[in-house]
Design an enzyme around this catalytic site. Structure first.
Site, PDB file in Angstrom:
ATOM      1  N   ASP A  78     -28.503 -13.216   3.596  1.00 33.93           N
ATOM      2  CA  ASP A  78     -27.720 -12.935   4.799  1.00 33.93           C
ATOM      3  C   ASP A  78     -28.269 -13.803   5.925  1.00 33.93           C
ATOM      4  O   ASP A  78     -29.452 -13.712   6.272  1.00 33.93           O
ATOM      5  CB  ASP A  78     -27.818 -11.452   5.186  1.00 33.93           C
ATOM      6  CG  ASP A  78     -27.014 -11.124   6.426  1.00 33.93           C
ATOM      7  OD1 ASP A  78     -25.801 -10.908   6.304  1.00 33.93           O
ATOM      8  OD2 ASP A  78     -27.616 -11.101   7.530  1.00 33.93           O
ATOM      9  N   GLU A 113     -23.188 -15.944   2.267  1.00 33.76           N
ATOM     10  CA  GLU A 113     -21.887 -15.644   2.866  1.00 33.76           C
ATOM     11  C   GLU A 113     -21.123 -16.938   3.131  1.00 33.76           C
ATOM     12  O   GLU A 113     -21.701 -17.940   3.531  1.00 33.76           O
ATOM     13  CB  GLU A 113     -22.073 -14.882   4.177  1.00 33.76           C
ATOM     14  CG  GLU A 113     -22.731 -13.525   4.030  1.00 33.76           C
ATOM     15  CD  GLU A 113     -23.061 -12.912   5.370  1.00 33.76           C
ATOM     16  OE1 GLU A 113     -22.519 -11.835   5.685  1.00 33.76           O
ATOM     17  OE2 GLU A 113     -23.851 -13.517   6.111  1.00 33.76           O
ATOM     18  N   CYS A 173     -22.001   0.315   2.756  1.00 33.88           N
ATOM     19  CA  CYS A 173     -23.179   0.954   2.174  1.00 33.88           C
ATOM     20  C   CYS A 173     -23.357   0.468   0.737  1.00 33.88           C
ATOM     21  O   CYS A 173     -22.450   0.623  -0.091  1.00 33.88           O
ATOM     22  CB  CYS A 173     -23.023   2.471   2.197  1.00 33.88           C
ATOM     23  SG  CYS A 173     -24.419   3.340   1.448  1.00 33.88           S
ATOM     24  N   CYS A 201     -23.188   3.935  -1.768  1.00 37.78           N
ATOM     25  CA  CYS A 201     -21.937   4.639  -2.077  1.00 37.78           C
ATOM     26  C   CYS A 201     -20.704   3.787  -1.853  1.00 37.78           C
ATOM     27  O   CYS A 201     -19.600   4.200  -2.214  1.00 37.78           O
ATOM     28  CB  CYS A 201     -21.833   5.922  -1.251  1.00 37.78           C
ATOM     29  SG  CYS A 201     -21.718   5.642   0.543  1.00 37.78           S
ATOM     30  N   CYS A 261     -25.930   4.969   6.683  1.00 36.40           N
ATOM     31  CA  CYS A 261     -24.625   5.355   6.151  1.00 36.40           C
ATOM     32  C   CYS A 261     -24.238   6.743   6.657  1.00 36.40           C
ATOM     33  O   CYS A 261     -25.053   7.677   6.631  1.00 36.40           O
ATOM     34  CB  CYS A 261     -24.648   5.325   4.632  1.00 36.40           C
ATOM     35  SG  CYS A 261     -23.062   5.770   3.866  1.00 36.40           S
ATOM     36  N   CYS A 299     -23.705   9.002   2.846  1.00 37.81           N
ATOM     37  CA  CYS A 299     -24.831   9.343   1.979  1.00 37.81           C
ATOM     38  C   CYS A 299     -26.181   9.213   2.687  1.00 37.81           C
ATOM     39  O   CYS A 299     -27.216   9.446   2.084  1.00 37.81           O
ATOM     40  CB  CYS A 299     -24.829   8.456   0.733  1.00 37.81           C
ATOM     41  SG  CYS A 299     -25.153   6.694   1.073  1.00 37.81           S
ATOM     42  N   ASP A 305     -29.630  -6.368   8.074  1.00 36.91           N
ATOM     43  CA  ASP A 305     -29.599  -7.687   7.434  1.00 36.91           C
ATOM     44  C   ASP A 305     -29.910  -7.589   5.949  1.00 36.91           C
ATOM     45  O   ASP A 305     -29.326  -8.312   5.129  1.00 36.91           O
ATOM     46  CB  ASP A 305     -30.595  -8.621   8.124  1.00 36.91           C
ATOM     47  CG  ASP A 305     -30.208  -8.913   9.563  1.00 36.91           C
ATOM     48  OD1 ASP A 305     -29.000  -8.877   9.856  1.00 36.91           O
ATOM     49  OD2 ASP A 305     -31.107  -9.181  10.387  1.00 36.91           O
TER      50      ASP A 305
END
Length: 401
Positions: free
Chosen positions: A165, A249, A316, A319, A335, A338, A345
């Protein structure tokens, strides 16, 4: 060397002007072979007879470069060619190995109409020389010799997969939790650069003192670029040597660094803040980082992937819940379903790797060596628990050549 580069620049501009005038008159595109006939006339014309002082092969290469620029424009790979200016990208190329000689033992090279010139060996030349390109950077000159030799098909030594990232506070955050601090080479020299730019602005343009001030500004830009390139090369070499699969990315840096000034009628918002953000993004060199990773992984037999960047730091990894509220702050991720907690990052890097592995697991309809020869197998992936504060992935990537 500056005269030779100037002759090549003049030939480029003359040819580009002729192409534009010919197009405006309704004529067809002038090919490289036909343009070489015009080059013979330019070298003999009284107004440009000084072109004959430079080697004709270097000027023919300028015409080849212009022809390639047009072909890239027609194919949609580049913008329309523009006229060249003095002092920007000065270079010339000898296209045939018979035209130059390299004496590595004594650190010298023979170039037509220049003779033997001493140089510092940056690396040992391997294989058969094919061409030599002489280029200027600030007050320094470089010669790049392209060679041809057989390369053994690389076999990857590393077996790890990693997601990256990219950011500003952290230059690169890896999916295993490690991160690389940014260099910020432009930011470190920004005040010194502004000082000499102010001195340059007070001089009479093109005067002797103006040229001296401009040389100092150019030298600072050179130092900034050299420091950034050194940082990127060391970082990408380390990553490519230690990982078989690297996913990043697919960031649109051009769109991310658009100006916020707006128009006269409707001015932009937070113009100063956006300008500072743009400088910080461009200072990182994300595009060059990805380019170096791609070819170095290819050299090592690894695999480089770019995945969509949307919602990577808002999803997340435990989940799969996507919510803007998951990212409480710039660095904190929690999150709302969860309660998985981690650095934002690191979460983005984990999601980047997951998307890359998901793409590899799907059957591809595209033909090519990347999809036909590579098979990935992930073993022992440990998903984070709802109450966990970090994620540990043990991954093994097997490549079938």
């Amino acid at each position: 060397m500056r005269r030779f580069a100037g002759c090549g620049r003049k030939v480029w501009n003359l040819a580009l002007n002729l192409q534009q005038a010919n197009y405006a008159a309704g004529g067809k595109y002038i090919s490289y072979a036909a343009m070489c006939k015009h080059l013979t006339g330019w070298r003999a014309a009284p107004a440009t007879v000084w072109l004959s002082d430079a080697p004709v092969h270097t000027q023919q290469q300028a015409l080849k470069d212009l022809d390639r620029a047009y072909q890239n424009f027609f194919a949609g790979r580049a913008d329309f060619p523009t006229f060249k200016k003095k002092g920007r990208g000065d270079s010339f190329r000898y296209p045939d190995a018979k035209q130059f000689k390299v004496d590595q033992g004594n650190g010298r090279i023979f170039l037509p109409k220049l003779g033997w010139i001493r140089y510092r060996n940056g690396r040992t030349l391997l294989g058969t020389p094919r061409n030599a390109t002489v280029s200027a950077a600030a007050s320094e000159w470089f010669v790049s010799v392209q060679t041809q030799y057989e390369v053994i098909e690389p076999v990857p030594v590393a077996t790890d997969a990693i997601g990256i990232d990219l950011g500003i506070v952290r230059f690169a955050t890896l999916s295993d939790g490690a991160f690389i601090a940014p260099l910020n080479s432009f930011k470190k020299h920004q005040q010194r650069l502004a000082k000499y730019q102010r001195c340059m602005s007070r001089k009479v343009k093109f005067s002797s003192n103006w040229r001296k001030a401009k040389a100092k500004v150019t030298a600072i830009h050179r130092d900034i670029a050299n420091a950034r390139n050194d940082f990127l090369h060391k970082t990408t070499t380390t990553i490519s040597n230690n990982h078989a699969l690297v996913a990043v990315e697919d960031l649109e840096v051009v769109n991310m660094t658009r100006s916020a000034q707006g128009t006269v009628a409707t001015s932009g918002k937070n113009v100063r803040a956006k300008a500072g953000l743009n400088r910080s993004i461009l200072d990182q060199g994300w595009g060059e980082f990805r380019r170096q990773l791609a070819y170095k992984l290819n050299w090592n037999g690894g695999f480089f992937m770019q995945v969509p960047a949307h919602h990577t730091s808002q999803t997340c990894p435990c989940c799969g819940h996507v919510d803007k509220a998951n990212r409480k702050t710039q660095s904190a991720f929690l999150c709302t379903i969860c309660w998985y907690e981690n650095n934002a990052d690191v979460v983005g890097a984990i999601n980047v790797l997951d998307r890359a592995l998901a793409q590899l697991s799907q059957p591809s309809t595209e033909e090519g060596p990347d999809t036909a020869q590579i098979a990935c197998e992930v073993n022992g992936a440990v998903r984070p628990s709802a109450a966990g504060t970090h994620r540990s992935d043990v991954q093994e990537v097997l490549y079938a050549q």
